[in-house]
Structures are given as structure tokens and as C-alpha cells.
Design a protein around this motif. Structure first.
Motif, PDB file in Angstrom:
ATOM      1  N   ASN A   1      -8.433  -5.114 -11.677  1.00 16.70           N
ATOM      2  CA  ASN A   1      -7.008  -5.491 -11.349  1.00 16.70           C
ATOM      3  C   ASN A   1      -6.550  -5.362  -9.953  1.00 16.70           C
ATOM      4  O   ASN A   1      -7.591  -5.262  -8.840  1.00 16.70           O
ATOM      5  N   LEU A   2      -5.777  -5.883  -9.079  1.00 18.63           N
ATOM      6  CA  LEU A   2      -5.902  -5.861  -8.264  1.00 18.63           C
ATOM      7  C   LEU A   2      -5.066  -4.743  -6.937  1.00 18.63           C
ATOM      8  O   LEU A   2      -5.792  -4.731  -6.145  1.00 18.63           O
ATOM      9  N   GLY A   3      -4.835  -4.104  -8.296  1.00 17.54           N
ATOM     10  CA  GLY A   3      -4.537  -2.497  -7.620  1.00 17.54           C
ATOM     11  C   GLY A   3      -5.661  -1.339  -7.312  1.00 17.54           C
ATOM     12  O   GLY A   3      -6.250  -0.932  -6.719  1.00 17.54           O
ATOM     13  N   ASP A   4      -7.135  -2.529  -8.397  1.00 27.42           N
ATOM     14  CA  ASP A   4      -8.371  -1.345  -7.565  1.00 27.42           C
ATOM     15  C   ASP A   4      -8.798  -2.536  -5.976  1.00 27.42           C
ATOM     16  O   ASP A   4      -9.525  -2.243  -5.799  1.00 27.42           O
ATOM     17  N   LEU A   5      -8.063  -3.018  -6.019  1.00 26.54           N
ATOM     18  CA  LEU A   5      -8.350  -3.394  -4.181  1.00 26.54           C
ATOM     19  C   LEU A   5      -8.776  -2.485  -2.893  1.00 26.54           C
ATOM     20  O   LEU A   5      -7.546  -1.415  -3.376  1.00 26.54           O
ATOM     21  N   PRO A   6      -9.786  -2.712  -2.226  1.00 31.93           N
ATOM     22  CA  PRO A   6      -9.914  -1.264  -2.087  1.00 31.93           C
ATOM     23  C   PRO A   6      -8.699  -0.503  -0.276  1.00 31.93           C
ATOM     24  O   PRO A   6      -8.324  -1.297  -0.198  1.00 31.93           O
ATOM     25  N   GLY A   7      -8.456   0.147  -0.306  1.00 34.81           N
ATOM     26  CA  GLY A   7      -6.858   0.545   0.339  1.00 34.81           C
ATOM     27  C   GLY A   7      -7.861   1.101   2.385  1.00 34.81           C
ATOM     28  O   GLY A   7      -9.067   0.796   2.230  1.00 34.81           O
TER      29      GLY A   7
ATOM     30  N   ALA B   1      -8.973   3.699   4.057  1.00 31.11           N
ATOM     31  CA  ALA B   1     -10.173   4.896   3.735  1.00 31.11           C
ATOM     32  C   ALA B   1     -10.993   3.331   3.548  1.00 31.11           C
ATOM     33  O   ALA B   1     -11.926   4.398   4.572  1.00 31.11           O
ATOM     34  N   GLU B   2     -10.838   3.566   2.372  1.00 33.62           N
ATOM     35  CA  GLU B   2     -11.949   2.889   2.016  1.00 33.62           C
ATOM     36  C   GLU B   2     -13.007   1.177   2.800  1.00 33.62           C
ATOM     37  O   GLU B   2     -14.313   1.378   3.503  1.00 33.62           O
ATOM     38  N   MET B   3     -11.973   0.289   3.387  1.00 36.95           N
ATOM     39  CA  MET B   3     -12.095  -0.795   4.388  1.00 36.95           C
ATOM     40  C   MET B   3     -12.458  -0.179   5.373  1.00 36.95           C
ATOM     41  O   MET B   3     -13.496  -0.302   6.677  1.00 36.95           O
ATOM     42  N   LYS B   4     -11.822   1.362   6.134  1.00 34.38           N
ATOM     43  CA  LYS B   4     -12.804   1.568   7.257  1.00 34.38           C
ATOM     44  C   LYS B   4     -13.754   2.648   7.819  1.00 34.38           C
ATOM     45  O   LYS B   4     -15.336   2.577   7.767  1.00 34.38           O
ATOM     46  N   ALA B   5     -14.180   3.058   5.851  1.00 31.21           N
ATOM     47  CA  ALA B   5     -15.884   3.850   5.179  1.00 31.21           C
ATOM     48  C   ALA B   5     -16.872   2.465   5.463  1.00 31.21           C
ATOM     49  O   ALA B   5     -18.145   2.880   5.894  1.00 31.21           O
ATOM     50  N   ALA B   6     -16.202   1.270   5.586  1.00 30.02           N
ATOM     51  CA  ALA B   6     -17.326  -0.196   4.523  1.00 30.02           C
ATOM     52  C   ALA B   6     -17.416  -0.382   6.228  1.00 30.02           C
ATOM     53  O   ALA B   6     -18.435  -1.725   6.295  1.00 30.02           O
ATOM     54  N   GLY B   7     -16.255   0.149   7.499  1.00 25.76           N
ATOM     55  CA  GLY B   7     -16.395  -0.662   9.033  1.00 25.76           C
ATOM     56  C   GLY B   7     -15.823  -2.288   9.313  1.00 25.76           C
ATOM     57  O   GLY B   7     -16.200  -2.644   9.323  1.00 25.76           O
ATOM     58  N   LEU B   8     -14.987  -2.182   7.977  1.00 29.60           N
ATOM     59  CA  LEU B   8     -13.995  -3.228   7.910  1.00 29.60           C
ATOM     60  C   LEU B   8     -12.779  -3.417   9.000  1.00 29.60           C
ATOM     61  O   LEU B   8     -12.480  -4.306   9.088  1.00 29.60           O
ATOM     62  N   LEU B   9     -12.235  -1.832   9.092  1.00 26.38           N
ATOM     63  CA  LEU B   9     -11.335  -2.126   9.892  1.00 26.38           C
ATOM     64  C   LEU B   9     -11.851  -1.124  11.040  1.00 26.38           C
ATOM     65  O   LEU B   9     -12.429  -0.267  11.249  1.00 26.38           O
ATOM     66  N   ASP B  10     -11.182  -1.843  12.319  1.00 23.65           N
ATOM     67  CA  ASP B  10     -11.417  -0.756  13.593  1.00 23.65           C
ATOM     68  C   ASP B  10     -10.287   0.758  13.584  1.00 23.65           C
ATOM     69  O   ASP B  10      -9.529   0.968  12.673  1.00 23.65           O
ATOM     70  N   LEU B  11     -11.205   1.470  13.489  1.00 17.61           N
ATOM     71  CA  LEU B  11     -11.060   2.986  13.331  1.00 17.61           C
ATOM     72  C   LEU B  11     -10.129   3.880  14.580  1.00 17.61           C
ATOM     73  O   LEU B  11      -9.175   4.592  14.028  1.00 17.61           O
ATOM     74  N   ASN B  12      -9.298   2.846  15.259  1.00  8.79           N
ATOM     75  CA  ASN B  12      -7.867   2.911  16.504  1.00  8.79           C
ATOM     76  C   ASN B  12      -7.033   1.692  15.921  1.00  8.79           C
ATOM     77  O   ASN B  12      -6.863   0.504  16.756  1.00  8.79           O
ATOM     78  N   LEU B  13      -7.065   2.162  15.195  1.00  5.85           N
ATOM     79  CA  LEU B  13      -5.645   0.730  14.475  1.00  5.85           C
ATOM     80  C   LEU B  13      -4.015   1.017  14.787  1.00  5.85           C
ATOM     81  O   LEU B  13      -3.877   2.480  14.926  1.00  5.85           O
TER      82      LEU B  13
END
Length: 221
Positions: A158-164, A166-178
Motif C-alpha cells: 500500500n502507499l504506506g510502504d513508500l520509502p521515508g 531515512a530510506e531515501m537518504k540511504a538510497a542516495g535519493l536525498l541530499d544529506l544537508n536537508l
């Protein structure tokens, strides 16, 4: 000295089977012993293989073995090639997933560029997003949301399983300096600030006009 015709035929057969590309008479002559009647050997070889599943054919003045024309159907394989999404389509799909129900104007606000006709068309055609309804705001803009096909494609229960975050940071999808206060939207949260009127089943032509107009300067799917 003239070579045995059967031996010449066998030599040509062996060379053509082992060759990575078609061979000319001159190519064959470089390999065969002196006295080999190559043209006669080719003629004999064609007769030997006539009517078989493999045939000897001339291509651009060179010779090769290939599947007989009437056997080509055995080599045909029909398969669906996965359609790769453009960067624009991936970004748009992510915005719809996390912000749904979301309008085209809201998608543009998040991405910072106009949402092109092609991008939304591709996602709708693939069945990854759908038109949900109209926002209860001036202009009554159409809202978009994801589909069950979206969940199936990405293996989500379900949509609740979309990565949050922390998961997006770990996958390199978000800049660590948010920036301070940054958060990933919860797609399961109800948006009761404005609400929306859901579409009746089959009620789509009216809403198509919201995104089918060509937009100059928009990105391409």
C-alpha cells in the motif's frame, strides 16, 4: 591437380558453418587447397541443403548458411519491452505518489517547471496514475493519484510502504544537508483543507482538457 568434389564441398561447408560472417569465393580460396573448384563446390552444397531447415544463400556477393525462409516463424519471439520512464516522468510520478491527490499546478510548483502534456500522458497510458476528481477550489482543477498498477509495479502493499526520509537518504535519493523542517509527505494523510469531488466511473473526457493542451517550455516525457 583437381581435388575430390566431395572433399571440396565438405571444406566449404565447414568454413561457412564456422564463419562469423558471410564468405566470398575469394575468402574460401584463401583457405582451400589449390585445385579446389569452389564455385562447383558451392553449387553442390546448395543442392545438398535444398529443402532443409537451413539453406545456403548468397548475400551481397558472399555466402552464408541461414534458416530457411519458411522456418522463420520458429525463430520469432514476441515479448513486451519494458518502457523506461524519463527523468521528468519519474519525478512527476514521485510527486503524485507522495502528494496525492495533486493537481497539475501543484506538480509544477514542486518540480519548478511546467508539467508537459507528454509526461502526464505517458503515466496515464501506462496506468501508473489516474484522474481522481476535481479540487474544490476556483477553476476546479483535476487531481491525480496513483493506481493499483503503480503498487504492483513497485512491489508495494500500500502507499504506506513508500520509502521515508531515512530510506531515501540511504538510497542516495536525498541530499544529506536537508533544509530545516523538511519532511516527506504522507500519501495516506487525508487532505481535508480543500477536498475533492471524485470522478464518476467513465467520466474522463471533460477532464482531459486540463492537461492535453500543448505547453511551450514544458519538459518532455
Amino acid at each position: 591437380m583437381t581435388l575430390d568434389p566431395i572433399f571440396t564441398e565438405r571444406c566449404i561447408e565447414a568454413l561457412l558453418f564456422a564463419a562469423a560472417e558471410p564468405l566470398s569465393v575469394q575468402d574460401l580460396a584463401k583457405r582451400l587447397p589449390d585445385g579446389a573448384d569452389i564455385r562447383q563446390g558451392i553449387a553442390d552444397l546448395r543442392r545438398t541443403w535444398a529443402g532443409r531447415g537451413i539453406e545456403l544463400v548468397e548475400v551481397a556477393g558472399r555466402w552464408r548458411f541461414q534458416t530457411a525462409a519458411d522456418m522463420a516463424f520458429l525463430m520469432t519471439e514476441e515479448r513486451e519491452e519494458p518502457r523506461r520512464l524519463s527523468k521528468a516522468a519519474q519525478e512527476t510520478l514521485a510527486i503524485v505518489a507522495y502528494h496525492q491527490p495533486v493537481t497539475r499546478a501543484e506538480i509544477e510548483a514542486v518540480r519548478g517547471v511546467q508539467a508537459s502534456r507528454g509526461t502526464l500522458d505517458v503515466l496515464l497510458e501506462l496506468g501508473l496514475i489516474r484522474m481522481r476528481g476535481r479540487r474544490r477550489t476556483p477553476g476546479r482543477p483535476v487531481t491525480f493519484g496513483t493506481t493499483d498498477a503503480f503498487l504492483e509495479h513497485y512491489g508495494l502493499a500500500n502507499l504506506g510502504d513508500l520509502p521515508g526520509v531515512a530510506e531515501m537518504k540511504a538510497a542516495g535519493l536525498l541530499d544529506l544537508n536537508l533544509p530545516p523542517g523538511f519532511s516527506v509527505p504522507d500519501p495516506l494523510a487525508m487532505r481535508d483543507d480543500e477536498g475533492e469531488d471524485l470522478l464518476d466511473e467513465g467520466e474522463t473526457p471533460e477532464f482531459a482538457q486540463d492537461f492535453l493542451g500543448e505547453l511551450e517550455g514544458g519538459d518532455k516525457a
